[in-house]
Motif scaffolding. Structure first.
Motif, PDB file in Angstrom:
ATOM      1  N   ALA A   9       0.778  -1.188  -0.180  1.00 37.63           N
ATOM      2  CA  ALA A   9      -0.193  -0.327  -0.076  1.00 37.63           C
ATOM      3  C   ALA A   9       0.789   1.556  -0.141  1.00 37.63           C
ATOM      4  N   ALA A  10       0.477   2.028  -0.391  1.00 34.70           N
ATOM      5  CA  ALA A  10       1.022   3.926  -0.638  1.00 34.70           C
ATOM      6  C   ALA A  10       0.800   4.681   0.043  1.00 34.70           C
ATOM      7  N   GLY A  35       4.797   0.767   0.022  1.00 36.60           N
ATOM      8  CA  GLY A  35       5.395   0.709   1.267  1.00 36.60           C
ATOM      9  C   GLY A  35       4.529  -0.622   1.321  1.00 36.60           C
ATOM     10  N   ILE A  36       4.565  -1.093   2.882  1.00 38.95           N
ATOM     11  CA  ILE A  36       3.624  -2.180   3.426  1.00 38.95           C
ATOM     12  C   ILE A  36       2.637  -1.662   4.521  1.00 38.95           C
ATOM     13  N   ALA A  51       8.969   0.980   1.639  1.00 32.63           N
ATOM     14  CA  ALA A  51       9.345   0.634   0.501  1.00 32.63           C
ATOM     15  C   ALA A  51      11.334   0.027   1.085  1.00 32.63           C
ATOM     16  N   GLY A  52      11.658  -1.096   1.376  1.00 27.04           N
ATOM     17  CA  GLY A  52      13.405  -1.223   1.549  1.00 27.04           C
ATOM     18  C   GLY A  52      13.565  -0.913   2.819  1.00 27.04           C
ATOM     19  N   PRO A  64       9.012  -0.019  10.793  1.00 27.60           N
ATOM     20  CA  PRO A  64       8.156   1.380  10.554  1.00 27.60           C
ATOM     21  C   PRO A  64       7.678   2.839  10.734  1.00 27.60           C
ATOM     22  N   ASN A  65       7.160   3.340   9.605  1.00 27.45           N
ATOM     23  CA  ASN A  65       7.519   4.776   9.609  1.00 27.45           C
ATOM     24  C   ASN A  65       6.184   5.417  10.172  1.00 27.45           C
TER      25      ASN A  65
END
Length: 344
Positions: A12-13, A19-20, A33-34, A38-39
């Motif tokens: 999901a973006a 990202g995830i 992603a990468g 977690p952000n």
């Protein structure tokens, strides 16, 4: 290291960054992603509302509103199975939001059946998905005087049941309820404010006791060989007769089996004056029965004495004149006692 349990995972973006998106039993998190850390990390206890993009739209989006933050966070699913993955997240988040609302308002009843589909959303706009059961708030209790009260004798569960019945009977009102309440424009209490009369009318209708059917119990005789008459006594017929004619139930309890067997009881009852009086309104077959004197059933023909007035008037004459001298001695003694107390 402890293993993390994921309820759902999907690509999901978030804010146009891929990202995830992951949902665990305790929080929702998104990781660019990468990256490994977690952000974005959101505790499940803060989940308050849920929105989804229109079914079939080019972009499969999900918006989660938080407690004190209606803007929340919007995620766009990017994998080929975006719709299925969004539905999985929506199902789990609905359950979480429902539990959050139930914990915040434990007195509110569960509301199965009111989470009906919403009207079709406008193209290109976000629309709220139907919330899970505990998400609908309770309308104000309605007292017998027609004024709202937060703690009426009916209670919240009874209020919800009445509201549900009113909505099921009135499709236009149900449609308005979905449009205003389920979409979050107004609360449940605000919707029912001014409509208490509908709930009172429904409660009044339920309180009316259904009476017995107007049709009298009519045992149907059947002719058999030899000119005899047969009546089939079924358990349902016995129940109906006892309910329609309590005196028959009284006679049965007082005579069976001490004086008569059950078969003998019904045979003699159908030949008694008591039965003939009960079926006097059945004109067609009243003459098929032979009426006999019966010392057991004849005493039940007469109505019970209610004690309100004498059964039979007295035939002897009553002297209307009263001899006041007959109790003169008693009155004299009472007079002397009274004078002594007053020190005459």
């Amino acid at each position: 290291m402890p293993t993390t349990t994921y309820l759902c995972r999907a690509k999901a973006a978030y804010k146009k960054s891929p990202g995830i998106l992951e949902l665990t039993p305790t929080h929702l998190q998104w990781t660019v992603a990468g990256k490994r850390e977690p952000n974005l990390r959101i505790p499940n206890a803060k989940a308050a509302s849920l929105f989804c993009s229109k079914e079939g739209s080019a972009q499969v989006k999900l918006k989660l509103g938080l407690v004190g933050d209606d803007a929340g966070h919007t995620f766009m699913f990017t994998s080929p199975q975006a719709s299925a993955e969004r539905e999985a997240f929506k199902k789990e988040l609905q359950n979480i939001i429902g539990m959050n609302r139930a914990s915040a308002a434990p007195s509110e009843p569960a509301t199965p059946g009111l989470s009906t589909p919403l009207q079709q959303p406008l193209p290109g706009r976000m629309t709220m998905t139907p919330r899970s059961a505990p998400s609908v708030s309770r309308a104000t209790s309605v007292s017998s005087t027609g004024r709202g009260s937060s703690g009426g004798p009916s209670g919240p569960t009874e209020d919800f049941r009445l509201r549900k019945k009113v909505l099921l009977k009135n499709q236009e009102l149900a449609s308005l309820h979905r449009e205003l309440v389920m979409s979050g424009q107004i609360t449940e209490s605000e919707f029912w404010e001014g409509r208490e009369a509908l709930l009172l009318a429904e409660a009044s209708q339920e309180s009316q006791k259904r009476g017995r059917p107007g049709q009298l119990v009519d045992p149907r005789p059947e002719s058999v060989a030899g000119g005899d008459i047969k009546i089939v006594v079924t358990p349902q017929l016995v129940h109906d007769m006892f309910e329609e004619f309590p005196v028959v139930a009284k006679a049965y309890n007082e005579t069976v089996p001490r004086q008569l067997s059950e078969a003998e009881f019904w045979k003699r009852y159908f030949q008694s004056r008591l039965f003939h009086r009960h079926r006097a309104s059945v004109r067609s077959s009243a003459t098929q029965f032979v009426i006999k004197d019966d010392p057991i059933f004849d005493k039940y023909v007469e109505e019970e004495d209610d004690g309100l007035e004498p059964r039979r008037q007295r035939d002897d004459e009553v002297d209307l004149l009263v001899n006041l001298l007959a109790t003169q001695e008693d009155h004299t003694e009472a007079c002397h006692t009274s004078c002594a107390e007053r020190r005459c």
